[in-house]
Design a protein around this motif. Structure first.
Motif, PDB file in Angstrom:
ATOM      1  N   MET A 286     -30.697   8.557 -37.108  1.00 38.13           N
ATOM      2  CA  MET A 286     -30.748   7.323 -36.353  1.00 38.13           C
ATOM      3  C   MET A 286     -30.184   7.550 -34.958  1.00 38.13           C
ATOM      4  O   MET A 286     -29.166   8.191 -34.776  1.00 38.13           O
ATOM      5  N   LEU A 287     -30.856   7.005 -33.970  1.00 40.91           N
ATOM      6  CA  LEU A 287     -30.495   7.152 -32.571  1.00 40.91           C
ATOM      7  C   LEU A 287     -29.265   6.313 -32.246  1.00 40.91           C
ATOM      8  O   LEU A 287     -29.176   5.154 -32.609  1.00 40.91           O
ATOM      9  N   ARG A 288     -28.289   6.947 -31.574  1.00 41.23           N
ATOM     10  CA  ARG A 288     -27.111   6.214 -31.110  1.00 41.23           C
ATOM     11  C   ARG A 288     -27.457   5.609 -29.755  1.00 41.23           C
ATOM     12  O   ARG A 288     -27.769   6.318 -28.813  1.00 41.23           O
ATOM     13  N   LEU A 289     -27.407   4.291 -29.689  1.00 44.32           N
ATOM     14  CA  LEU A 289     -27.816   3.587 -28.480  1.00 44.32           C
ATOM     15  C   LEU A 289     -26.670   3.463 -27.486  1.00 44.32           C
ATOM     16  O   LEU A 289     -25.538   3.175 -27.871  1.00 44.32           O
ATOM     17  N   PRO A 290     -26.973   3.648 -26.194  1.00 49.82           N
ATOM     18  CA  PRO A 290     -25.962   3.337 -25.176  1.00 49.82           C
ATOM     19  C   PRO A 290     -25.577   1.865 -25.287  1.00 49.82           C
ATOM     20  O   PRO A 290     -26.387   1.023 -25.704  1.00 49.82           O
ATOM     21  N   LYS A 291     -24.346   1.542 -24.909  1.00 49.54           N
ATOM     22  CA  LYS A 291     -23.821   0.184 -25.086  1.00 49.54           C
ATOM     23  C   LYS A 291     -24.726  -0.885 -24.459  1.00 49.54           C
ATOM     24  O   LYS A 291     -25.043  -1.880 -25.092  1.00 49.54           O
ATOM     25  N   GLN A 292     -25.133  -0.698 -23.204  1.00 51.20           N
ATOM     26  CA  GLN A 292     -25.971  -1.704 -22.535  1.00 51.20           C
ATOM     27  C   GLN A 292     -27.303  -1.881 -23.250  1.00 51.20           C
ATOM     28  O   GLN A 292     -27.806  -2.987 -23.354  1.00 51.20           O
ATOM     29  N   VAL A 293     -27.884  -0.793 -23.724  1.00 51.15           N
ATOM     30  CA  VAL A 293     -29.158  -0.866 -24.447  1.00 51.15           C
ATOM     31  C   VAL A 293     -28.963  -1.617 -25.755  1.00 51.15           C
ATOM     32  O   VAL A 293     -29.745  -2.496 -26.108  1.00 51.15           O
ATOM     33  N   SER A 294     -27.893  -1.291 -26.475  1.00 49.85           N
ATOM     34  CA  SER A 294     -27.593  -1.970 -27.736  1.00 49.85           C
ATOM     35  C   SER A 294     -27.413  -3.471 -27.526  1.00 49.85           C
ATOM     36  O   SER A 294     -27.927  -4.282 -28.299  1.00 49.85           O
ATOM     37  N   GLU A 295     -26.690  -3.839 -26.467  1.00 47.74           N
ATOM     38  CA  GLU A 295     -26.469  -5.259 -26.174  1.00 47.74           C
ATOM     39  C   GLU A 295     -27.785  -5.950 -25.826  1.00 47.74           C
ATOM     40  O   GLU A 295     -28.023  -7.074 -26.255  1.00 47.74           O
ATOM     41  N   PHE A 296     -28.639  -5.286 -25.059  1.00 48.04           N
ATOM     42  CA  PHE A 296     -29.931  -5.870 -24.709  1.00 48.04           C
ATOM     43  C   PHE A 296     -30.774  -6.071 -25.963  1.00 48.04           C
ATOM     44  O   PHE A 296     -31.314  -7.147 -26.203  1.00 48.04           O
ATOM     45  N   LEU A 297     -30.885  -5.034 -26.780  1.00 49.60           N
ATOM     46  CA  LEU A 297     -31.745  -5.087 -27.965  1.00 49.60           C
ATOM     47  C   LEU A 297     -31.152  -5.910 -29.110  1.00 49.60           C
ATOM     48  O   LEU A 297     -31.845  -6.177 -30.089  1.00 49.60           O
ATOM     49  N   SER A 298     -29.908  -6.352 -28.973  1.00 50.37           N
ATOM     50  CA  SER A 298     -29.336  -7.224 -30.006  1.00 50.37           C
ATOM     51  C   SER A 298     -29.895  -8.640 -29.908  1.00 50.37           C
ATOM     52  O   SER A 298     -29.725  -9.443 -30.819  1.00 50.37           O
ATOM     53  N   ASN A 299     -30.564  -8.937 -28.819  1.00 48.72           N
ATOM     54  CA  ASN A 299     -31.202 -10.243 -28.621  1.00 48.72           C
ATOM     55  C   ASN A 299     -32.555 -10.241 -29.314  1.00 48.72           C
ATOM     56  O   ASN A 299     -33.360  -9.340 -29.098  1.00 48.72           O
ATOM     57  N   ARG A 300     -32.829 -11.229 -30.129  1.00 46.34           N
ATOM     58  CA  ARG A 300     -34.083 -11.243 -30.898  1.00 46.34           C
ATOM     59  C   ARG A 300     -35.237 -11.885 -30.144  1.00 46.34           C
ATOM     60  O   ARG A 300     -36.386 -11.625 -30.448  1.00 46.34           O
ATOM     61  N   ASN A 301     -34.968 -12.752 -29.152  1.00 46.64           N
ATOM     62  CA  ASN A 301     -36.018 -13.367 -28.341  1.00 46.64           C
ATOM     63  C   ASN A 301     -36.010 -12.713 -26.962  1.00 46.64           C
ATOM     64  O   ASN A 301     -35.056 -12.871 -26.200  1.00 46.64           O
ATOM     65  N   ILE A 302     -37.085 -11.978 -26.667  1.00 45.12           N
ATOM     66  CA  ILE A 302     -37.152 -11.217 -25.422  1.00 45.12           C
ATOM     67  C   ILE A 302     -38.458 -11.536 -24.695  1.00 45.12           C
ATOM     68  O   ILE A 302     -39.527 -11.534 -25.302  1.00 45.12           O
ATOM     69  N   GLY A 303     -38.356 -11.790 -23.412  1.00 46.13           N
ATOM     70  CA  GLY A 303     -39.544 -11.989 -22.586  1.00 46.13           C
ATOM     71  C   GLY A 303     -39.936 -10.695 -21.917  1.00 46.13           C
ATOM     72  O   GLY A 303     -39.089  -9.832 -21.666  1.00 46.13           O
ATOM     73  N   VAL A 304     -41.222 -10.562 -21.630  1.00 48.70           N
ATOM     74  CA  VAL A 304     -41.718  -9.403 -20.887  1.00 48.70           C
ATOM     75  C   VAL A 304     -42.542  -9.931 -19.719  1.00 48.70           C
ATOM     76  O   VAL A 304     -43.642 -10.457 -19.909  1.00 48.70           O
ATOM     77  N   ALA A 305     -41.987  -9.804 -18.517  1.00 51.73           N
ATOM     78  CA  ALA A 305     -42.680 -10.252 -17.307  1.00 51.73           C
ATOM     79  C   ALA A 305     -43.541  -9.114 -16.776  1.00 51.73           C
ATOM     80  O   ALA A 305     -43.069  -7.989 -16.632  1.00 51.73           O
ATOM     81  N   GLY A 306     -44.799  -9.432 -16.535  1.00 46.71           N
ATOM     82  CA  GLY A 306     -45.700  -8.431 -15.976  1.00 46.71           C
ATOM     83  C   GLY A 306     -46.767  -7.937 -16.929  1.00 46.71           C
ATOM     84  O   GLY A 306     -47.504  -7.011 -16.604  1.00 46.71           O
ATOM     85  N   VAL A 307     -46.855  -8.550 -18.119  1.00 46.87           N
ATOM     86  CA  VAL A 307     -47.938  -8.169 -19.022  1.00 46.87           C
ATOM     87  C   VAL A 307     -49.263  -8.462 -18.340  1.00 46.87           C
ATOM     88  O   VAL A 307     -49.327  -9.251 -17.407  1.00 46.87           O
ATOM     89  N   SER A 308     -50.318  -7.830 -18.813  1.00 45.64           N
ATOM     90  CA  SER A 308     -51.594  -7.899 -18.130  1.00 45.64           C
ATOM     91  C   SER A 308     -52.742  -8.113 -19.106  1.00 45.64           C
ATOM     92  O   SER A 308     -52.603  -7.847 -20.305  1.00 45.64           O
ATOM     93  N   ARG A 309     -53.863  -8.543 -18.573  1.00 44.60           N
ATOM     94  CA  ARG A 309     -55.079  -8.593 -19.395  1.00 44.60           C
ATOM     95  C   ARG A 309     -55.547  -7.181 -19.715  1.00 44.60           C
ATOM     96  O   ARG A 309     -56.306  -6.962 -20.648  1.00 44.60           O
ATOM     97  N   ASP A 310     -55.074  -6.205 -18.942  1.00 48.31           N
ATOM     98  CA  ASP A 310     -55.403  -4.788 -19.162  1.00 48.31           C
ATOM     99  C   ASP A 310     -54.412  -4.206 -20.159  1.00 48.31           C
ATOM    100  O   ASP A 310     -53.243  -3.994 -19.834  1.00 48.31           O
ATOM    101  N   PRO A 311     -54.836  -3.934 -21.388  1.00 48.15           N
ATOM    102  CA  PRO A 311     -53.905  -3.472 -22.421  1.00 48.15           C
ATOM    103  C   PRO A 311     -53.311  -2.091 -22.163  1.00 48.15           C
ATOM    104  O   PRO A 311     -52.376  -1.686 -22.851  1.00 48.15           O
ATOM    105  N   THR A 312     -53.802  -1.366 -21.158  1.00 53.87           N
ATOM    106  CA  THR A 312     -53.265  -0.030 -20.885  1.00 53.87           C
ATOM    107  C   THR A 312     -52.038  -0.064 -19.980  1.00 53.87           C
ATOM    108  O   THR A 312     -51.435   0.974 -19.727  1.00 53.87           O
ATOM    109  N   GLN A 313     -51.662  -1.230 -19.493  1.00 51.59           N
ATOM    110  CA  GLN A 313     -50.514  -1.340 -18.596  1.00 51.59           C
ATOM    111  C   GLN A 313     -49.200  -1.135 -19.352  1.00 51.59           C
ATOM    112  O   GLN A 313     -49.081  -1.477 -20.533  1.00 51.59           O
ATOM    113  N   ALA A 314     -48.204  -0.602 -18.653  1.00 53.12           N
ATOM    114  CA  ALA A 314     -46.904  -0.294 -19.267  1.00 53.12           C
ATOM    115  C   ALA A 314     -46.251  -1.531 -19.872  1.00 53.12           C
ATOM    116  O   ALA A 314     -45.685  -1.462 -20.972  1.00 53.12           O
ATOM    117  N   ALA A 315     -46.331  -2.661 -19.190  1.00 49.00           N
ATOM    118  CA  ALA A 315     -45.708  -3.885 -19.718  1.00 49.00           C
ATOM    119  C   ALA A 315     -46.312  -4.262 -21.067  1.00 49.00           C
ATOM    120  O   ALA A 315     -45.597  -4.733 -21.961  1.00 49.00           O
TER     121      ALA A 315
END
Length: 155
Positions: free
Chosen positions: A1-30
């Motif tokens: 199991m990967l040991r997460l950096p503290k800031q990453v762990s705190e971010f990912l502890s949130n269950r509701n997350i928004g992603v700004a910048g998603v696209s109609r193009d499914p190949t985009q990073a977002a």
């Protein structure tokens, strides 16, 4: 199991997350980030003012339009829009943002980073949640390793 950096762990502890910048193009990073978070069990909200649907899910024009409380936000937009997104986060009480960036500038804006600091928002600069959400694919494992060598991933 990967040991997460503290800031990453705190971010990912949130269950509701928004992603700004998603696209109609499914190949985009977002979109890849959106799909990975959704597959990892998060309640994910797509944000893009130019479309009503992404990846078969509703897409919201801005954070205010999301019908639930979002606790964290991945920003994968052009850098010239990130300051306004950070201000909207501050107004809505979102205290964690992650500026997507692999090897180029990505969504990182120095003005947006300063705005996070000014408003008490914890920001992760560079990389993305795909480098940490198990199972991590080989490409993102390699990216995490390279960015770590360059001292460009959250600690």
């Amino acid at each position: 199991m990967l040991r997460l950096p503290k800031q990453v762990s705190e971010f990912l502890s949130n269950r509701n997350i928004g992603v700004a910048g998603v696209s109609r193009d499914p190949t985009q990073a977002a979109n890849a980030v959106y799909r990975k978070l959704r597959a990892s069990g998060y309640r994910v909200f797509a944000i893009n003012p130019s479309t009503e649907q992404v990846e078969g899910d509703p897409c919201y024009p801005d954070i205010r339009s999301i019908p639930e409380t979002v606790a964290a936000l991945v920003i994968a937009t052009h850098p010239n829009t990130t300051v306004q997104i950070v201000r909207e986060c501050a107004e809505l009480g979102i205290r964690r943002v992650w500026f997507h960036r692999s090897f180029g500038q990505g969504s990182v804006s120095e003005d947006a980073v300063r705005e996070c600091e000014r408003r008490g928002i914890s920001c992760l600069i560079g990389g993305c949640p795909m480098m940490y959400c198990e199972p991590v694919d080989v490409g993102h494992r390699c990216m995490r390793w390279i960015l770590k060598l360059q001292n460009r991933v959250p600690r």
